[in-house]
Design an enzyme around this catalytic site. Structure first.
Site, short mmCIF file in Angstrom:
data_model
loop_
_atom_site.label_atom_id
_atom_site.label_comp_id
_atom_site.label_asym_id
_atom_site.label_seq_id
_atom_site.Cartn_x
_atom_site.Cartn_y
_atom_site.Cartn_z
CB ILE A 1 -62.46 -1.38 23.03
CG1 ILE A 1 -61.71 -2.31 23.99
CG2 ILE A 1 -61.52 -0.84 21.98
CD1 ILE A 1 -61.06 -3.53 23.29
CB SER A 2 -61.77 1.05 28.27
OG SER A 2 -63.11 1.39 28.51
CB SER A 3 -56.90 3.01 27.15
OG SER A 3 -56.94 3.19 28.56
#
Ligand code: SAH
Length: 220
Positions: free
Chosen positions: A68-70
């Site tokens: 999951i991206s930041s």
């Protein structure tokens, strides 16, 4: 989202407000995007063991070697796609845990999202149903072909890196629409492509770090 689950969300409301304040300090300016990030319980999109880190400004593993991206990356891509106006129909390539799709669902009329890893998508389907988000249409397929039966789209977002935007996707982008994706391989930058009446205009922006787009599907 229905109020039935607001109890779960409230447990981390203060942590989420701190995340949003940090995003503001990091240069995110679209308050509509920030409001949606304040509302969606990001910790429910990662495994329970990682929930306490869900609001840190880091990418986290979501199984099957994916991430999951930041928060900053998600916020930045979302504000670039939105460009300060409401979205009609949006296509996302790379559903993953569904966090980005859940945000887009609050900012667009309809969200179509494609994921190549079947078991990951199954888990995400359950999660989005539990959150009562009903304007997301998920598809288990290779996203590189897009979603022609649902297009064309006002916006397209790719959440895995590729050297160049595939022509098949640009064909599904309305005039006036835009596509946002990480472009490159070793060195990667966010890239915005606007579909103008005179053709496509590309802008290269912030440096980022994404997992690669892969061809084909995984069923189990
Ligand atoms: N938007 C996601 C980010 C997931 S990471 C989130 O909020 O969690 C990128 C995702 O893209 C991975 O789940 C990966 O399996 C998927 N992906 C990679 N190549 C793909 C392809 N060709 N078609 C569809 N999905 C793909």
């Amino acid at each position: 989202m229905s109020m039935r689950h607001s109890g779960i969300g409230m447990t981390s409301q203060r942590t989420r407000m701190r995340m949003v304040q940090r995003l503001r300090e990091q240069g995110i300016t679209d308050e509509t995007v920030l409001a949606v990030m304040n509302a969606i319980p990001r910790h429910l999109f990662v495994e329970e063991a990682l929930a306490s880190r869900a609001y840190d400004d880091v990418a986290l593993p979501i199984n099957f070697g994916q991430t999951i991206s930041s928060p900053w990356t998600v916020a930045r891509m979302t504000e670039l796609l939105r460009a300060n106006s409401n979205l009609g129909k949006v296509l996302e390539i790379g559903t993953g845990c569904g966090y980005q799709a859940a945000l887009l669902a609050q900012l667009a009329q309809e969200v179509y999202s494609i994921e190549r890893i079947g078991p990951l998508l199954t888990r995400t389907r359950i999660r989005l149903r539990e959150l009562r988000i009903s304007n997301i249409y998920l598809k288990h397929a290779d996203g590189l072909h897009g979603f022609p039966e649902a297009g064309p789209f006002n916006g397209i977002m790719m959440t895995a890196v590729i050297t160049q935007a595939p022509a098949s996707l640009l064909e599904q982008l309305m005039v006036g629409g835009r596509m946002v994706y990480p472009k490159g391989s070793q060195k990667q930058n966010l890239c915005v492509i606007e579909h103008t009446p005179h053709g496509f205009i590309e802008t290269i922006l912030d440096e980022v770090k994404f997992v690669p787009i892969l061809a084909g599907v995984i069923s189990k």
